[in-house]
Enzyme design. Sequence first.
Site, mmCIF file in Angstrom:
data_model
loop_
_atom_site.group_PDB
_atom_site.id
_atom_site.type_symbol
_atom_site.label_atom_id
_atom_site.label_comp_id
_atom_site.label_asym_id
_atom_site.label_seq_id
_atom_site.Cartn_x
_atom_site.Cartn_y
_atom_site.Cartn_z
ATOM 1 N N SER A 39 0.814 -1.221 0.000
ATOM 2 C CA SER A 39 0.000 0.000 0.000
ATOM 3 C C SER A 39 0.846 1.269 0.000
ATOM 4 O O SER A 39 0.457 2.274 -0.585
ATOM 5 C CB SER A 39 -0.923 0.006 1.221
ATOM 6 O OG SER A 39 -1.785 -1.108 1.185
ATOM 7 N N GLU A 60 4.268 -2.364 14.638
ATOM 8 C CA GLU A 60 4.912 -1.083 14.346
ATOM 9 C C GLU A 60 5.914 -0.680 15.422
ATOM 10 O O GLU A 60 6.938 -0.058 15.129
ATOM 11 C CB GLU A 60 3.860 0.018 14.188
ATOM 12 C CG GLU A 60 2.943 -0.171 12.993
ATOM 13 C CD GLU A 60 1.832 -1.186 13.239
ATOM 14 O OE1 GLU A 60 1.607 -1.562 14.413
ATOM 15 O OE2 GLU A 60 1.192 -1.612 12.261
ATOM 16 N N PHE A 85 -0.872 4.301 12.072
ATOM 17 C CA PHE A 85 -0.118 3.227 12.727
ATOM 18 C C PHE A 85 1.258 3.716 13.188
ATOM 19 O O PHE A 85 1.858 3.116 14.088
ATOM 20 C CB PHE A 85 0.004 2.021 11.807
ATOM 21 C CG PHE A 85 -1.340 1.492 11.361
ATOM 22 C CD1 PHE A 85 -2.418 1.501 12.234
ATOM 23 C CD2 PHE A 85 -1.536 1.023 10.086
ATOM 24 C CE1 PHE A 85 -3.668 1.030 11.848
ATOM 25 C CE2 PHE A 85 -2.785 0.546 9.686
ATOM 26 C CZ PHE A 85 -3.848 0.545 10.564
ATOM 27 N N HIS A 110 -1.297 7.416 3.549
ATOM 28 C CA HIS A 110 -2.728 7.362 3.873
ATOM 29 C C HIS A 110 -3.081 8.339 4.991
ATOM 30 O O HIS A 110 -3.885 8.047 5.876
ATOM 31 C CB HIS A 110 -3.141 5.936 4.249
ATOM 32 C CG HIS A 110 -3.001 4.954 3.127
ATOM 33 N ND1 HIS A 110 -1.794 4.698 2.507
ATOM 34 C CD2 HIS A 110 -3.912 4.175 2.492
ATOM 35 C CE1 HIS A 110 -1.974 3.801 1.558
ATOM 36 N NE2 HIS A 110 -3.247 3.470 1.509
ATOM 37 N N ARG A 168 -3.323 8.911 0.003
ATOM 38 C CA ARG A 168 -3.824 7.865 -0.868
ATOM 39 C C ARG A 168 -4.569 8.410 -2.080
ATOM 40 O O ARG A 168 -4.646 7.763 -3.122
ATOM 41 C CB ARG A 168 -4.764 6.949 -0.081
ATOM 42 C CG ARG A 168 -5.051 5.638 -0.814
ATOM 43 C CD ARG A 168 -6.222 4.888 -0.210
ATOM 44 N NE ARG A 168 -7.489 5.566 -0.446
ATOM 45 C CZ ARG A 168 -8.681 4.985 -0.343
ATOM 46 N NH1 ARG A 168 -8.762 3.736 0.020
ATOM 47 N NH2 ARG A 168 -9.786 5.654 -0.574
#
Lengths: 316, 277
Positions: A39, A60, A85, A110, A168
Amino acid sequence: MTTTAPAPAATREALGPTLIRLQNEGHDLVVVDADLGASTSARRFKNEFPERWFEFGAAEQDMFSAAAGLSTMGFTVFASTFAVFAEHAYDQIRMNIAQPNLNVKIVISHAGVTVGEDGASAQSIEDIALFSSLMNFRVIVPADVVEAAAAHELAAKTPGPFMIRTGRSRERVIYPDGVRLQLGKADMLREGTDVTIVAIGTMVTRALDAAETLANSGIQARVLNMASVRPLDEDALVAAARDTGAIVVAEEHIALTGLGAMCAQALATKLPVPMEFVAVPNRYGESGTSSELMEIMGLTPEHIVSAAQSAIARKR
Amino acid sequence: MVATTQPDLSALTSRVRQNVVRMVYAAQSGHIGGSLSATDIMAVLYTKLLRHDPQKPDWSERDRFVMSKGHCTPVQYAILAEMGYFPVEELSTFRKKGTRLQGHSVLGKPGGVDNTAGALGMGLSFGLGISLGARLRGMNDVTTYVLMGDGEQQEGQVWEAAMAASFHKADNLVAIIDRNRIQNDDFVEKQMDPMPIGEKYRAFGWAVREGLDGHDFAQVEEGLTWARDTKGQPACVIFETTKGKGVSFMENNPGFHGAAPNADQFAAAMQELGADA
């Protein structure tokens, strides 16, 4: 109008190709991932340099602390995940990367409300505030995919921690002919004398559109792309205040603690002028398309036009 | 070999324990209990195993020591000073204004401190990163030792790192657990029992040695050497220790996790530790 405009692209798309190019050009990169490389586009690097790619799974905290350890072995480490995240590992980033001033480049993708349908929990609207509060970090918010590539290159060439914020949603390309991104330097995209629109990320194209609309009613708006949020180009802000007397700050981030707040603090002590803020109005998001969320949050060219008119009206 | 080196270690650990107590008493703050429990492990590690050069703390191919239980700086600084990284006299600046010797570990201050710590649970991840980097550099002699507490095993990130280290077959990474059974507020088993720790590491794919006496120099050396030489998977060695080891009224006393002794306690402690009057 015969020239073909480049296709719209998301800023997240620059990461993988740029990392491959930088490694081929002789940089000493290591790329770490937490199960989102497809992604973030970072995963393309794995195909070219599998030995320089370390996967940490959906963990993470471990990824960012390990990235810090890796950097102490002399590597330039790129660590990427979704913006929300990265916030999950804030303490790791603070203690393992920011405080020891290690050479880790954090690319958060994102970001903002344009992530859209995933809803409030996926929409990072506080990351600029969080990373700008970490000493030693440089914070870059690229306006298009070309500037995003330049941001990754700048980060690779500059020792120390970086945060680069990408998105995104596919956005118009502003710099089809290349960009010279510099730390602490705003890029004036449009000259103007009546008001200045300071914008970052997705709001830069919207600021340019707003300036066009304002021009139709005789208002000349300066547009500054403030991609380098930290360090902030205070000289450009003071010049804008002096030359135009009114400032609008536009960002896809919570109003309370974002770029607008930082610009206001800088100008409050140097040259206060009427300011207006086009930002997420201190609330969490919801599901919807990118454009619907931008409308809901008041992040459209029309909102910038209205804010510019308000700021101008408050001039003495 | 053993007969000649053990008396040296006894003298060294006596001096280190005295300095631990002196530092915390002088600062009137700091963490004595977990420093005294780890003293013998640290002494064996630094004198018998760690490949390091106090004159060249930035030597790229040195072994790394990651202090994950970053509040135990008294023993870390006392050992580094004994090894020659900085003058022992500087220990008196511990926790004081302008010092390099902050309350919790700060990377590079002084040279020989390889990580920043304080928030628990991050050191194993940081050490894993070093291990992966050393392997990528082809530095096959570099071992990274990470010292953690048993209470620290409650931190979730420890298990993220445990999973990743075995996944990446980081056999140049050694986890050392100082099982002193006491954490900040109370006994570990009363707060949130992380046992069985060894079984957990085994389940995560590690080689594990446990039940070794962390105050017996020979057992410590045996455990650390075994861990260093383990191939194909990361190794964890769990040492049974006594919090506050060496001072009777501090031993097994949760009150001396993070509290400084008063004047009477200081005098008594120094006498028990064999300090000159």
